[in-house]
Scaffold this motif. Structure first.
Motif, PDB file in Angstrom:
ATOM      1  N   UNK A  64       1.011  -1.083   0.177  1.00 56.11           N
ATOM      2  CA  UNK A  64       0.111   0.184   0.310  1.00 56.11           C
ATOM      3  C   UNK A  64       0.616   1.527   0.189  1.00 56.11           C
ATOM      4  N   UNK A  65       2.161   1.168   0.172  1.00 55.95           N
ATOM      5  CA  UNK A  65       2.801   1.919  -0.405  1.00 55.95           C
ATOM      6  C   UNK A  65       3.764   2.803   0.895  1.00 55.95           C
ATOM      7  N   UNK A  66       2.742   2.301   2.231  1.00 58.46           N
ATOM      8  CA  UNK A  66       3.478   2.262   3.867  1.00 58.46           C
ATOM      9  C   UNK A  66       5.206   1.829   3.352  1.00 58.46           C
ATOM     10  N   UNK A  67       5.967   2.388   5.069  1.00 56.04           N
ATOM     11  CA  UNK A  67       7.349   1.818   5.008  1.00 56.04           C
ATOM     12  C   UNK A  67       7.541   1.427   5.935  1.00 56.04           C
ATOM     13  N   UNK A  68       8.346   0.127   6.605  1.00 54.44           N
ATOM     14  CA  UNK A  68       8.745  -0.538   7.719  1.00 54.44           C
ATOM     15  C   UNK A  68       9.880  -0.458   7.676  1.00 54.44           C
ATOM     16  N   UNK A  69       9.798  -0.426   8.732  1.00 54.89           N
ATOM     17  CA  UNK A  69      11.274  -0.398   9.584  1.00 54.89           C
ATOM     18  C   UNK A  69      11.709  -1.177  10.993  1.00 54.89           C
TER      19      UNK A  69
END
Ligand SMILES: Nc1ncnc2c1ncn2[C@@H]1O[C@H](COP(=O)(O)OP(=O)(O)OP(=O)(O)O)[C@@H](O)[C@H]1O
Ligand SMILES: [Mg+2]
Length: 243
Positions: free
Chosen positions: A182-187
């Motif tokens: 969905x375009x979210x970023x995960x670190x």
């Protein structure tokens, strides 16, 4: 591809103790970046700095186009700390409501988002139990649900899979990939090599610097080994040999 996290020439530590010497990192929208490194390497220090909980000693951190620390951005970041910070005298549902409201969710959103977030970590049947009666793994799962509840643009997860069984870990990873799509970023930080293999990009930190950076496949190729775990071990040995 838009950039979610930009870390430039970061030097960070606690007083005179330097933990991170010179870290450069770019994470784009829709990417999952796994941060790995030995215990004490500075993973939590780095994610805390990206979150804005620690001010950089030198260098800059930009998140979603804003220089950190920036209190206003906190509503856009879902954060799961390495140590659970939960209200044990409240139920899990009350915790989710509290933290969700802090992230700006209204009652209609909470009604929709609480079952979604709890569902990802299989906590819906236990939502009305008090957190003081939760097991360690249930508390980790609740912390992850809290990070997810507001549907944030950036998820920062510090060892999210500790205390989580393999079946649930797979379910969580499936959802993390959906979220990234969905375009979210995960670190995320991890000591678990299966998590590292699921990440789009990896960064290995050791002795204050990034000793290897790239996609899991590329690193395996570059280091001429068979697994991410072997990359980790070989990169560490090479750094020792050069120091
Ligand atoms: N609040 C603090 N004050 C002083 N030193 C600290 C503090 N927090 C961490 N450190 C030190 O900074 C170094 C890096 O710690 P950090 O928690 O970032 O490591 P980590 O990579 O997250 O380790 P782990 O895998 O065990 O979680 C360690 O040497 C630690 O002792
Ligand atoms: Mg840590």
């Amino acid at each position: 591809m838009a950039t979610t996290i930009q870390v430039s020439n970061l030097k960070q530590g606690y007083g005179k103790t330097i933990v991170l010497e010179d870290i450069n990192l770019t994470v784009h929208n829709g990417e999952i970046l796994g941060l790995i490194g030995p215990s004490g390497a500075g993973k939590t220090t780095l994610v805390s700095t990206i979150m804005g909980m620690l001010r950089p000693q030198e260098g800059t951190v930009t998140v979603l186009g804003q220089k950190m620390p920036n209190r206003k951005l906190l509503a856009k970041i879902g954060y799961m700390a390495q140590t659970d910070a939960l209200y044990s005298a409240l139920t899990a549902r009350e915790n989710l409501k509290f933290f969700g409201a802090m992230q700006g969710l209204g009652s209609a959103d909470l009604k929709k988002q609480i079952p979604y977030a709890a569902g990802i970590v299989n906590l819906n049947p236990d939502l009305d139990k008090y957190v003081k009666d939760y097991s360690g793994g249930m508390k980790r799962r609740l912390s992850l649900a809290i990070a997810l509840v507001s549907n944030p643009d950036l998820l920062i997860l510090d060892e999210p899979t500790v205390g989580i069984d393999p079946e649930l870990r797979q379910q969580i990873w499936a959802e993390l990939h959906n979220i990234a799509k969905e375009g979210k970023t995960i670190l995320l930080t991890t000591h678990v090599m299966e998590d590292a293999e699921q990440s789009d990009q990896l960064m290995m930190i050791r002795n204050g610097i990034a000793i290897a950076q790239g996609t899991p496949d590329q690193l395996i190729k570059d280091y001429q080994v068979k697994t991410v775990e072997d990359v980790f071990l070989k990169a560490g040995r090479q750094q020792d040999a050069h120091s």
